[in-house]
Design an enzyme around this catalytic site. Structure first.
Site, PDB file in Angstrom:
ATOM      1  N   VAL A 112      83.157  -4.349   1.814  1.00  0.00           N
ATOM      2  CA  VAL A 112      81.861  -3.914   1.947  1.00  0.00           C
ATOM      3  C   VAL A 112      81.386  -4.822   1.387  1.00  0.00           C
ATOM      4  O   VAL A 112      81.077  -4.036   0.215  1.00  0.00           O
ATOM      5  CB  VAL A 112      82.361  -2.497   2.910  1.00  0.00           C
ATOM      6  CG1 VAL A 112      81.068  -1.890   3.685  1.00  0.00           C
ATOM      7  CG2 VAL A 112      83.590  -2.548   4.034  1.00  0.00           C
ATOM      8  N   TYR A 151      94.750   1.033  -7.535  1.00  0.00           N
ATOM      9  CA  TYR A 151      94.226   0.669  -5.553  1.00  0.00           C
ATOM     10  C   TYR A 151      94.840   0.353  -4.371  1.00  0.00           C
ATOM     11  O   TYR A 151      94.772   1.388  -4.007  1.00  0.00           O
ATOM     12  CB  TYR A 151      92.391  -0.362  -6.088  1.00  0.00           C
ATOM     13  CG  TYR A 151      92.360  -0.193  -4.636  1.00  0.00           C
ATOM     14  CD1 TYR A 151      91.036   0.792  -4.691  1.00  0.00           C
ATOM     15  CD2 TYR A 151      92.264  -1.052  -3.696  1.00  0.00           C
ATOM     16  CE1 TYR A 151      89.352   0.655  -3.566  1.00  0.00           C
ATOM     17  CE2 TYR A 151      91.346  -1.259  -2.712  1.00  0.00           C
ATOM     18  CZ  TYR A 151      89.920  -0.428  -2.511  1.00  0.00           C
ATOM     19  OH  TYR A 151      89.398  -0.767  -1.342  1.00  0.00           O
ATOM     20  N   THR A 177      78.813  -2.871  -0.285  1.00  0.00           N
ATOM     21  CA  THR A 177      78.177  -1.550  -1.583  1.00  0.00           C
ATOM     22  C   THR A 177      78.374  -1.684  -2.544  1.00  0.00           C
ATOM     23  O   THR A 177      78.757  -2.796  -2.863  1.00  0.00           O
ATOM     24  CB  THR A 177      79.303  -0.221  -0.533  1.00  0.00           C
ATOM     25  OG1 THR A 177      80.458  -0.948  -1.934  1.00  0.00           O
ATOM     26  CG2 THR A 177      79.604  -0.295   0.643  1.00  0.00           C
ATOM     27  N   VAL A 182      86.236  14.883  -6.475  1.00  0.00           N
ATOM     28  CA  VAL A 182      87.161  15.216  -5.815  1.00  0.00           C
ATOM     29  C   VAL A 182      88.487  15.273  -7.094  1.00  0.00           C
ATOM     30  O   VAL A 182      89.473  15.864  -6.088  1.00  0.00           O
ATOM     31  CB  VAL A 182      87.632  14.138  -4.849  1.00  0.00           C
ATOM     32  CG1 VAL A 182      86.539  13.831  -3.483  1.00  0.00           C
ATOM     33  CG2 VAL A 182      87.804  12.368  -5.642  1.00  0.00           C
ATOM     34  N   ASN A 228      86.107   9.362   2.207  1.00  0.00           N
ATOM     35  CA  ASN A 228      85.728   8.236   1.748  1.00  0.00           C
ATOM     36  C   ASN A 228      85.346   7.557  -0.001  1.00  0.00           C
ATOM     37  O   ASN A 228      85.265   6.743  -0.040  1.00  0.00           O
ATOM     38  CB  ASN A 228      84.492   8.572   2.026  1.00  0.00           C
ATOM     39  CG  ASN A 228      83.325   7.144   1.795  1.00  0.00           C
ATOM     40  OD1 ASN A 228      83.329   6.180   2.091  1.00  0.00           O
ATOM     41  ND2 ASN A 228      82.638   8.040   0.703  1.00  0.00           N
ATOM     42  N   LYS A 273      95.489   2.825  -2.206  1.00  0.00           N
ATOM     43  CA  LYS A 273      95.116   3.612  -0.052  1.00  0.00           C
ATOM     44  C   LYS A 273      96.507   2.745   0.425  1.00  0.00           C
ATOM     45  O   LYS A 273      95.897   3.207   1.237  1.00  0.00           O
ATOM     46  CB  LYS A 273      94.512   1.599  -0.419  1.00  0.00           C
ATOM     47  CG  LYS A 273      93.476   1.724  -1.348  1.00  0.00           C
ATOM     48  CD  LYS A 273      92.160   3.201  -0.663  1.00  0.00           C
ATOM     49  CE  LYS A 273      91.013   2.517  -0.925  1.00  0.00           C
ATOM     50  NZ  LYS A 273      89.745   4.099  -0.077  1.00  0.00           N
ATOM     51  N   ASP A 311      79.725  14.315  -4.007  1.00  0.00           N
ATOM     52  CA  ASP A 311      79.756  13.174  -4.708  1.00  0.00           C
ATOM     53  C   ASP A 311      79.608  13.425  -6.160  1.00  0.00           C
ATOM     54  O   ASP A 311      79.189  13.871  -7.118  1.00  0.00           O
ATOM     55  CB  ASP A 311      78.321  11.848  -4.925  1.00  0.00           C
ATOM     56  CG  ASP A 311      78.968  10.446  -4.754  1.00  0.00           C
ATOM     57  OD1 ASP A 311      78.489  10.264  -6.156  1.00  0.00           O
ATOM     58  OD2 ASP A 311      79.319  10.011  -3.377  1.00  0.00           O
TER      59      ASP A 311
END
Length: 272
Positions: A205, A172, A207, A76, A102, A176, A37
């Site tokens: 989601v 985004y 989160t 990443v 992810n 995706k 992360d």
């Protein structure tokens, strides 16, 4: 004995949210975890990202399931750091069987956020970052000679248009959608090696990526976007476990004949 006993999984964006949920569930099924992360801010993202304390908490939760975890602070967007993290996992566990790409952000408009930078950050993290993850892990899976499974976390926004052309939000959606192309290409190339590659497409989601003041304000100010998240089932927002269930299926032997698919987990949002 769990479904994944003796296997090792590499997961990006593991410090909290979906990534943590995937790590803990896979550990519960017997897998050891290699997780990364960024654990720090990205200028184009107006809400707080995960911290090193979050990453440490994930490690503790995995260890509470009786499994080991090699955790690294890594970005990443930086190929070398991803490769280094994979190598650290191999040094500890000697194998790799599962990859869950992810890591994600959603750079909505916020004070001080530059639109062009938001567009670039979205693509860098979720499209280029996924490519970096695949480049670092696919050769290791092939060399292992045991097959394997790669799951890319996309979005319902990777299956349909998004009603906003602001750079970060559009980035985004573009990212995706883009990872679906990566998924299908890698699924084709890796199939002879017994390596399956699929993508999962959740709606919103519960989160920290969506449950924060910045994203909440954006949704309130853009009712057309909020309206695009209306689901057919009475499940307006997913729990991370809803997505994890799909991931667990795809990485298990129960899905040994499943590759190259886009699996919606969206309470019917994209149906019909």
């Amino acid at each position: 004995m769990g479904k994944l006993e003796g296997k090792v999984a590499f997961i990006t964006g593991v410090a909290r949210g979906q990534g943590r949920s995937h790590a803990v569930a896979l550990a519960r099924e017997g897998a050891d975890i290699v997780g990364i992360d960024i654990c720090g801010p990205i200028a184009a993202v107006g809400y707080a990202l995960a911290s090193e304390a979050d990453l440490d908490e994930t490690v503790g939760l995995v260890e509470a399931e009786g499994r080991a975890m090699v955790a690294s602070v890594a970005d990443v967007r930086d190929q070398a750091s991803v490769i280094g993290s994979v190598e650290a996992g191999m040094a500890s566990f000697g194998r790799l069987d599962i990859v869950v790409a992810n890591a994600g952000i959603i750079p909505v408009p916020a004070p001080g956020v530059v639109e062009e930078e938001a567009w670039g950050a979205a693509l860098d993290v979720m499209l280029t970052g996924t490519w970096h993850t695949l480049r670092a892990t696919a050769p290791v899976l092939v060399e292992g000679g045991r097959g394997g499974s790669i799951v890319i976390i996309s979005s319902s926004a990777g299956l349909q248009g998004f009603p906003d052309l602001w750079g970060g939000v559009l980035g985004y959606a573009a990212a995706k959608h883009g990872v679906v192309g990566l998924m299908r290409s890698y699924a084709t190339v890796l199939a002879p090696h017994g390596i399956r590659v699929n993508s999962v497409h959740p709606t919103g989601v519960r989160t920290p990526m969506v449950e924060n003041e910045v994203f909440g304000r954006y949704m309130a100010e853009h009712p057309e976007v909020a309206g695009s998240f209306v689901t057919r089932l009475p499940v307006p927002v997913l729990d991370p476990a809803d997505v994890t269930g799909a991931v667990l299926y795809l990485v298990s032997d129960e899905a040994r004949a499943v590759t190259g698919i886009t699996l919606p987990v969206d309470a019917g949002l994209t149906a019909g």
